[in-house]
Design an enzyme around this catalytic site. Structure first.
Site, PDB file in Angstrom:
ATOM      1  N   ARG A 155      69.939 -15.046  10.503  1.00  0.00           N
ATOM      2  CA  ARG A 155      69.468 -15.118   9.114  1.00  0.00           C
ATOM      3  C   ARG A 155      68.949 -13.751   8.657  1.00  0.00           C
ATOM      4  O   ARG A 155      68.824 -13.493   7.471  1.00  0.00           O
ATOM      5  CB  ARG A 155      68.374 -16.194   9.032  1.00  0.00           C
ATOM      6  CG  ARG A 155      68.139 -16.733   7.647  1.00  0.00           C
ATOM      7  CD  ARG A 155      67.293 -17.977   7.665  1.00  0.00           C
ATOM      8  NE  ARG A 155      65.888 -17.711   7.890  1.00  0.00           N
ATOM      9  CZ  ARG A 155      64.941 -18.651   7.879  1.00  0.00           C
ATOM     10  NH1 ARG A 155      65.255 -19.914   7.664  1.00  0.00           N
ATOM     11  NH2 ARG A 155      63.682 -18.350   8.087  1.00  0.00           N
ATOM     12  N   ALA A 172      61.694 -13.227  20.479  1.00  0.00           N
ATOM     13  CA  ALA A 172      60.502 -13.731  21.169  1.00  0.00           C
ATOM     14  C   ALA A 172      60.685 -13.593  22.680  1.00  0.00           C
ATOM     15  O   ALA A 172      61.803 -13.734  23.189  1.00  0.00           O
ATOM     16  CB  ALA A 172      60.281 -15.192  20.806  1.00  0.00           C
ATOM     17  N   GLY A 224      57.672 -15.791  12.019  1.00  0.00           N
ATOM     18  CA  GLY A 224      56.759 -16.208  13.071  1.00  0.00           C
ATOM     19  C   GLY A 224      55.501 -16.791  12.454  1.00  0.00           C
ATOM     20  O   GLY A 224      55.518 -17.256  11.303  1.00  0.00           O
ATOM     21  N   SER A 225      54.426 -16.753  13.196  1.00  0.00           N
ATOM     22  CA  SER A 225      53.199 -17.398  12.732  1.00  0.00           C
ATOM     23  C   SER A 225      52.530 -16.579  11.617  1.00  0.00           C
ATOM     24  O   SER A 225      52.690 -15.358  11.535  1.00  0.00           O
ATOM     25  CB  SER A 225      52.229 -17.540  13.905  1.00  0.00           C
ATOM     26  OG  SER A 225      51.898 -16.255  14.402  1.00  0.00           O
ATOM     27  N   GLU A 246      58.519 -14.631   6.831  1.00  0.00           N
ATOM     28  CA  GLU A 246      58.772 -16.081   6.901  1.00  0.00           C
ATOM     29  C   GLU A 246      57.758 -16.624   7.901  1.00  0.00           C
ATOM     30  O   GLU A 246      57.912 -16.442   9.104  1.00  0.00           O
ATOM     31  CB  GLU A 246      60.205 -16.341   7.384  1.00  0.00           C
ATOM     32  CG  GLU A 246      61.284 -15.888   6.417  1.00  0.00           C
ATOM     33  CD  GLU A 246      61.380 -16.743   5.174  1.00  0.00           C
ATOM     34  OE1 GLU A 246      60.862 -17.877   5.175  1.00  0.00           O
ATOM     35  OE2 GLU A 246      61.967 -16.274   4.188  1.00  0.00           O
ATOM     36  N   LEU A 247      56.719 -17.265   7.391  1.00  0.00           N
ATOM     37  CA  LEU A 247      55.572 -17.588   8.241  1.00  0.00           C
ATOM     38  C   LEU A 247      55.447 -19.092   8.499  1.00  0.00           C
ATOM     39  O   LEU A 247      56.381 -19.851   8.283  1.00  0.00           O
ATOM     40  CB  LEU A 247      54.308 -16.996   7.603  1.00  0.00           C
ATOM     41  CG  LEU A 247      54.415 -15.489   7.286  1.00  0.00           C
ATOM     42  CD1 LEU A 247      53.162 -14.975   6.608  1.00  0.00           C
ATOM     43  CD2 LEU A 247      54.726 -14.672   8.528  1.00  0.00           C
ATOM     44  N   CYS A 280      59.278 -24.733  11.545  1.00  0.00           N
ATOM     45  CA  CYS A 280      58.369 -24.395  10.440  1.00  0.00           C
ATOM     46  C   CYS A 280      58.523 -25.418   9.324  1.00  0.00           C
ATOM     47  O   CYS A 280      57.632 -25.597   8.506  1.00  0.00           O
ATOM     48  CB  CYS A 280      58.656 -22.993   9.940  1.00  0.00           C
ATOM     49  SG  CYS A 280      60.395 -22.779   9.519  1.00  0.00           S
ATOM     50  N   GLU A 376      48.957 -26.184  11.972  1.00  0.00           N
ATOM     51  CA  GLU A 376      50.397 -26.371  12.161  1.00  0.00           C
ATOM     52  C   GLU A 376      50.613 -26.941  13.565  1.00  0.00           C
ATOM     53  O   GLU A 376      50.376 -26.262  14.558  1.00  0.00           O
ATOM     54  CB  GLU A 376      51.122 -25.030  12.030  1.00  0.00           C
ATOM     55  CG  GLU A 376      52.625 -25.180  12.177  1.00  0.00           C
ATOM     56  CD  GLU A 376      53.374 -23.858  12.041  1.00  0.00           C
ATOM     57  OE1 GLU A 376      52.793 -22.794  12.276  1.00  0.00           O
ATOM     58  OE2 GLU A 376      54.567 -23.922  11.697  1.00  0.00           O
ATOM     59  N   SER A 436      67.623 -27.251   4.675  1.00  0.00           N
ATOM     60  CA  SER A 436      67.968 -25.861   5.019  1.00  0.00           C
ATOM     61  C   SER A 436      69.470 -25.667   4.844  1.00  0.00           C
ATOM     62  O   SER A 436      70.269 -26.502   5.273  1.00  0.00           O
ATOM     63  CB  SER A 436      67.606 -25.575   6.471  1.00  0.00           C
ATOM     64  OG  SER A 436      66.233 -25.748   6.656  1.00  0.00           O
TER      65      SER A 436
HETATM   66  P1  NAP Z   1      54.540 -15.769  16.851  1.00  0.00           P
HETATM   67  O1  NAP Z   1      53.614 -15.956  17.971  1.00  0.00           O
HETATM   68  O2  NAP Z   1      54.005 -15.296  15.552  1.00  0.00           O
HETATM   69  O3  NAP Z   1      55.668 -14.764  17.382  1.00  0.00           O
HETATM   70  C1  NAP Z   1      56.774 -14.414  16.579  1.00  0.00           C
HETATM   71  C2  NAP Z   1      57.322 -13.081  17.047  1.00  0.00           C
HETATM   72  O4  NAP Z   1      56.334 -12.077  16.825  1.00  0.00           O
HETATM   73  C3  NAP Z   1      57.664 -13.043  18.530  1.00  0.00           C
HETATM   74  O5  NAP Z   1      58.808 -12.250  18.712  1.00  0.00           O
HETATM   75  C4  NAP Z   1      56.439 -12.364  19.125  1.00  0.00           C
HETATM   76  O6  NAP Z   1      56.680 -11.676  20.318  1.00  0.00           O
HETATM   77  C5  NAP Z   1      56.111 -11.365  18.031  1.00  0.00           C
HETATM   78  N1  NAP Z   1      54.743 -10.875  18.064  1.00  0.00           N
HETATM   79  C6  NAP Z   1      53.637 -11.498  18.510  1.00  0.00           C
HETATM   80  N2  NAP Z   1      52.549 -10.703  18.341  1.00  0.00           N
HETATM   81  C7  NAP Z   1      53.003  -9.568  17.762  1.00  0.00           C
HETATM   82  C8  NAP Z   1      52.362  -8.366  17.306  1.00  0.00           C
HETATM   83  N3  NAP Z   1      51.050  -8.170  17.432  1.00  0.00           N
HETATM   84  N4  NAP Z   1      53.127  -7.407  16.752  1.00  0.00           N
HETATM   85  C9  NAP Z   1      54.455  -7.588  16.630  1.00  0.00           C
HETATM   86  N5  NAP Z   1      55.123  -8.699  17.021  1.00  0.00           N
HETATM   87  C10 NAP Z   1      54.386  -9.680  17.581  1.00  0.00           C
HETATM   88  O7  NAP Z   1      55.351 -17.097  16.523  1.00  0.00           O
HETATM   89  P2  NAP Z   1      56.107 -18.083  17.521  1.00  0.00           P
HETATM   90  O8  NAP Z   1      55.111 -18.859  18.291  1.00  0.00           O
HETATM   91  O9  NAP Z   1      57.176 -17.350  18.261  1.00  0.00           O
HETATM   92  O10 NAP Z   1      56.868 -19.019  16.479  1.00  0.00           O
HETATM   93  C11 NAP Z   1      56.268 -20.092  15.861  1.00  0.00           C
HETATM   94  C12 NAP Z   1      55.816 -19.747  14.455  1.00  0.00           C
HETATM   95  O11 NAP Z   1      56.912 -19.254  13.695  1.00  0.00           O
HETATM   96  C13 NAP Z   1      55.316 -20.962  13.704  1.00  0.00           C
HETATM   97  O12 NAP Z   1      54.149 -20.632  12.999  1.00  0.00           O
HETATM   98  C14 NAP Z   1      56.469 -21.275  12.744  1.00  0.00           C
HETATM   99  O13 NAP Z   1      56.094 -21.978  11.595  1.00  0.00           O
HETATM  100  C15 NAP Z   1      56.952 -19.911  12.430  1.00  0.00           C
HETATM  101  N6  NAP Z   1      58.320 -19.960  11.909  1.00  0.00           N
HETATM  102  C16 NAP Z   1      58.517 -19.747  10.575  1.00  0.00           C
HETATM  103  C17 NAP Z   1      59.792 -19.840  10.043  1.00  0.00           C
HETATM  104  C18 NAP Z   1      60.041 -19.612   8.582  1.00  0.00           C
HETATM  105  O14 NAP Z   1      61.199 -19.436   8.229  1.00  0.00           O
HETATM  106  N7  NAP Z   1      59.043 -19.621   7.728  1.00  0.00           N
HETATM  107  C19 NAP Z   1      60.877 -20.136  10.879  1.00  0.00           C
HETATM  108  C20 NAP Z   1      60.638 -20.347  12.235  1.00  0.00           C
HETATM  109  C21 NAP Z   1      59.342 -20.255  12.750  1.00  0.00           C
HETATM  110  P3  NAP Z   1      56.321 -12.326  21.750  1.00  0.00           P
HETATM  111  O15 NAP Z   1      57.141 -13.541  21.874  1.00  0.00           O
HETATM  112  O16 NAP Z   1      56.730 -11.249  22.692  1.00  0.00           O
HETATM  113  O17 NAP Z   1      54.856 -12.593  21.731  1.00  0.00           O
END
Ligand code: NAP
Length: 472
Positions: A155, A172, A224-225, A246-247, A280, A376, A436
């Site tokens: 995407r 990730a 991500g989050s 996209e959070l 998400c 969440e 989606s």
């Molecule tokens: P996350 O913990 O925020 O991690 C997302 C990505 O960010 C991973 O590649 C992670 O790497 C990286 N990351 C973490 N800390 C970082 C930092 N300080 N600087 C730069 N990159 C960093 O999220 P997740 O647990 O993988 O995914 C779940 C979240 O994604 C949920 O909140 C979900 O709602 C959201 N999400 C949103 C959408 C949307 O389209 N809105 C779609 C899918 C998921 P590491 O894995 O190496 O820690």
């Protein structure tokens, strides 16, 4: 299976390795190369060196490479789905669905690459011509989560390449194998060296911060989050880098008293349980109007209790594992706290015995002030809350910092549309459990994000708008 870093069109070693686990039993699937400063520098240099030529490459050529990547991905969908299921834990049917959805972003943006619109018109005062054109932003840093390891990557890569940007993808840590497999597909589809690079930096925060402070990097696209998104927005602010975010989500699922109960339960099973609840877009808060609440909750509980939980690759299983024990324990802690605050369990609610990151399908009934409704929940847990008036239902749906997607069920389209207009979210599904679509703009309001992916909007996250005033 690819397990090295992909930089400048080559598979290279890093400074060390990181284990990737099968979350259904904790076994190691692969050791993947990790990137230190030297590999991150090499990725930036490669993307920067490739950018001028890629930006000037004709849209048709860029389009055909993406189209070829789409075709390879579809042809290899079964193999890719198995890989996704192994490293992520989701069931094979969800993984296959994700691969086909992911491939569609390559097809859609292959089509969009050759249709970027421009504008040429007379100024209102007649003193000049207004020419509006779009140019690729430049080297783009892409960061993706573990829950959709294929679709979240395509995407971003699809529109970036269609626009003429070069990219550095950081997947990730739990699910890098799928991203590396996608890089391999793009390589075979003919993507020139340096246009796509995949790194797995360690330590993450400090290394990504360095990358975002490098003047050659012009754009950040993050999924991500919300918590990490906030950190990255701060990092990006130092150089005022373009950001799309996209959070997190905390989707309400609102069922009005004139809804078809069985259809609404079926929709909720998809909205809640697609991807095992780790989406998400997952329906995390179910609001049901009082007169149908008992019947609805009973039917929903029965459907949830009938799901078969087990390893994602096992036949007959329809709920896999979470991605890790850590993620599973987060789900369990939220449920335990909800119960302590008065929520009642109608099914599930307990970590099962045995190995693997499993959490069972869980339905809770609770009051509208239960703390679980403000978090969440990234798993198979659905709290159900009763409401009385339509206005109360909409107010409860809006009682969150998130605003990604909402679901509304009603037998009256006017009533459903009024609710959709009153709900603060970037997307609203009416009488459907999933909306989606690569052809539609995906994204959130409030703390669910900035910008849109997919649809006609997606490519603009990778384009600068330039206005040229012409004296005539
Ligand atoms: P996350 O913990 O925020 O991690 C997302 C990505 O960010 C991973 O590649 C992670 O790497 C990286 N990351 C973490 N800390 C970082 C930092 N300080 N600087 C730069 N990159 C960093 O999220 P997740 O647990 O993988 O995914 C779940 C979240 O994604 C949920 O909140 C979900 O709602 C959201 N999400 C949103 C959408 C949307 O389209 N809105 C779609 C899918 C998921 P590491 O894995 O190496 O820690």
């Amino acid at each position: 299976m690819r397990s090295k870093l992909y930089i400048n069109g080559e598979w290279v070693d890093g400074t060390g390795t990181m284990a990737v686990y099968d979350p259904s039993d904790g076994s190691v699937i692969a050791e993947v190369a990790t990137a230190g400063d030297a590999q991150c520098e090499a990725a930036i240099s490669a993307a920067d060196a490739a950018f001028p030529t890629w930006a000037k490459t004709s849209p048709r050529v860029r389009s055909e490479i993406l189209r070829k990547a789409f075709e390879i991905m579809v042809a290899e969908a079964d193999e890719l789905a198995t890989l996704v299921s192994r490293e992520n834990g989701k069931v094979l049917s969800d993984a296959k669905g994700e691969i086909l959805y992911a491939a569609e972003f390559f097809r859609w943006f292959a089509e969009e690459a050759v249709r970027v619109p421009g504008d040429f018109r007379k100024s209102p005062s007649g003193d000049k011509r207004i020419l509006v054109t779009h140019q690729p932003i430049g080297v783009s840093m892409l960061i993706t989560p573990w829950n959709f390891p294929a679709a979240m990557a395509t995407r971003k890569i699809g529109p970036a390449l269609a626009a003429g940007c070069t990219v550095i993808l950081k997947p990730a840590s739990e699910t890098p194998l799928t991203a590396l497999a996608i890089a391999d597909i793009l390589h075979r589809a003919g993507t020139p060296k340096g246009v796509v690079n995949v790194i797995l930096p360690v330590p993450v925060g400090a290394t990504i911060s360095k990358i975002l402070h490098d003047p050659r990097v012009k754009n950040l696209s993050f999924t991500g989050s919300t918590e990490v998104g906030r950190v990255l927005l701060r990092e990006a602010s130092d150089r005022v880098i373009r950001c799309s975010m996209e959070l997190g989500g905390n989707a309400p699922f609102v069922v009005f008293d004139d809804a078809d109960i069985t259809a609404a339960v079926q929709g909720l099973m998809i909205a809640k349980m697609r991807n095992g609840g780790s989406a998400c877009t997952a329906a995390n808060r179910v609001y049901v109007q009082r007169s149908i609440a008992t019947a609805f909750t009973a039917e929903f509980t029965q459907a949830m209790a009938a799901l078969v939980m087990g390893p994602g690759l096992k036949a007959g299983v329809n709920l896999g594992s979470s991605v890790s024990i850590k993620e599973r324990d987060k789900i369990a802690a939220l449920v335990d706290a909800a119960i302590a605050q008065g929520a009642k369990v109608t099914t599930g609610g307990k970590i099962p015995a045995g190995a693997g990151a499993f959490y069972p399908p869980t339905v809770l009934t609770c009051e509208s002030d239960n703390a679980i409704l403000q978090q969440e929940v990234f798993g198979p847990v659905a709290p159900v809350v009763i409401f009385d008036t339509d206005a109360e239902g909409i107010a409860l749906a809006n009682n969150t910092d998130y605003g990604l997607i909402s679901y509304v069920y009603s037998g009256d389209l006017k009533r459903a549309l009024q609710a959709a207009e009153g709900i603060e979210s970037g997307m609203v599904a009416i009488n459907r459990g999933v909306i989606s679509d690569p052809a539609a703009p995906f994204g959130g309001m409030k703390q669910s994000g900035l910008g849109r992916e997919g649809g006609f909007d997606g490519i603009h996250e990778f384009l600068e708008t330039k206005y040229i005033g012409v004296e005539i």
